[in-house]
Design a protein around this motif. Structure first.
Motif, short mmCIF file in Angstrom:
data_model
loop_
_atom_site.label_atom_id
_atom_site.label_comp_id
_atom_site.label_asym_id
_atom_site.label_seq_id
_atom_site.Cartn_x
_atom_site.Cartn_y
_atom_site.Cartn_z
N PRO A 159 0.82 -1.21 0.00
CA PRO A 159 0.00 0.00 0.00
C PRO A 159 0.86 1.26 0.00
CG PRO A 159 0.03 -0.99 2.17
CD PRO A 159 0.78 -1.92 1.27
N GLY A 160 0.30 2.31 -0.53
CA GLY A 160 0.96 3.61 -0.51
C GLY A 160 1.98 3.77 -1.62
N SER A 161 2.44 4.99 -1.74
CA SER A 161 3.39 5.27 -2.82
C SER A 161 4.83 5.20 -2.33
CB SER A 161 3.11 6.66 -3.39
OG SER A 161 3.27 7.62 -2.35
N ASN A 162 5.05 5.15 -1.03
CA ASN A 162 6.39 5.12 -0.48
C ASN A 162 6.77 3.68 -0.17
OD1 ASN A 162 8.81 5.89 0.54
ND2 ASN A 162 8.00 6.77 2.42
N ARG A 163 7.13 2.93 -1.17
CA ARG A 163 7.47 1.51 -1.01
C ARG A 163 8.97 1.39 -0.78
NH1 ARG A 163 4.35 -0.26 -6.38
NH2 ARG A 163 2.30 0.43 -5.76
N ARG A 179 13.94 2.58 -2.61
CA ARG A 179 12.59 3.13 -2.75
C ARG A 179 12.07 2.67 -4.11
NH1 ARG A 179 10.45 7.47 0.02
NH2 ARG A 179 12.55 7.97 0.66
#
Length: 180
Positions: A159-163, A179
């Motif tokens: 989830p999210g854009s900061n993987r 990242r």
């Protein structure tokens, strides 16, 4: 010359376990109780790693030092090398053991049970088991391509854009943080 880091690990064990450990006779030279415990735990590192990989969660349940409340309990110190202590600490964290002492007692009892079963051949039997485990791991190891494909499938559903993907070195310190 660098000094070897030693962790003074203090815990409690029942006198019966302590006596059994001190009576181990496959050692050709006199060794302290701490030395015996360290040698056994270092010998069982493959078991510790296998337990970390495939063991069940312990849910931090308390286990008594021994079943008999009348049995004498004694304080012992084991002077563990830093690498061994970190292995135990990681297993404690990953499988949610109540304490590292509980784990250490369990591994020592496991070894003594094996020693009762195999007598003087316990180390040879353990080495046979470890070599079989190593060959099984080698046969089932993913190729780099398969590993990356599996990693990509996992990353896609984070989830999210900061993987972030953290890669650790053999000292259990972050080596790379990617990242994605």
């Amino acid at each position: 010359m660098t000094a070897k880091c030693i962790h003074d690990f203090h815990f409690i064990m029942d006198s019966g376990l302590k006596d059994k450990l001190q009576s181990i006779n496959w050692l050709k030279k006199p060794v302290s109780l701490s030395g015996i415990m360290v040698m056994i735990l270092e010998l069982l590192i493959p078991v510790i790693r296998k337990e970390q990989k495939w063991g069940r969660q312990r849910l931090s349940k308390y286990m008594a030092v021994c079943d008999d409340p009348e049995k004498k309990r004694e304080h012992v110190h084991a002077y563990l090398p830093e690498e061994l202590y970190r292995e135990l600490k990681l297993l404690h964290q990953d499988l949610n053991f109540y304490s590292i002492a509980q784990m250490a007692r369990g591994f020592l009892i496991f070894f003594l049970d094996l020693a009762d079963m195999y007598k003087d051949n316990v180390i040879q039997e353990l080495n046979k088991i470890f070599s079989r485990w190593k060959s099984e791991d080698h046969q089932t190891r993913l190729t780099p391509r398969e590993f990356l494909r599996q990693l990509w499938k996992i990353i896609q559903f984070l989830p999210g854009s900061n993987r972030l993907v953290t890669i650790y070195d053999n000292q259990f310190s972050p080596f790379w943080i990617l990242r994605i």
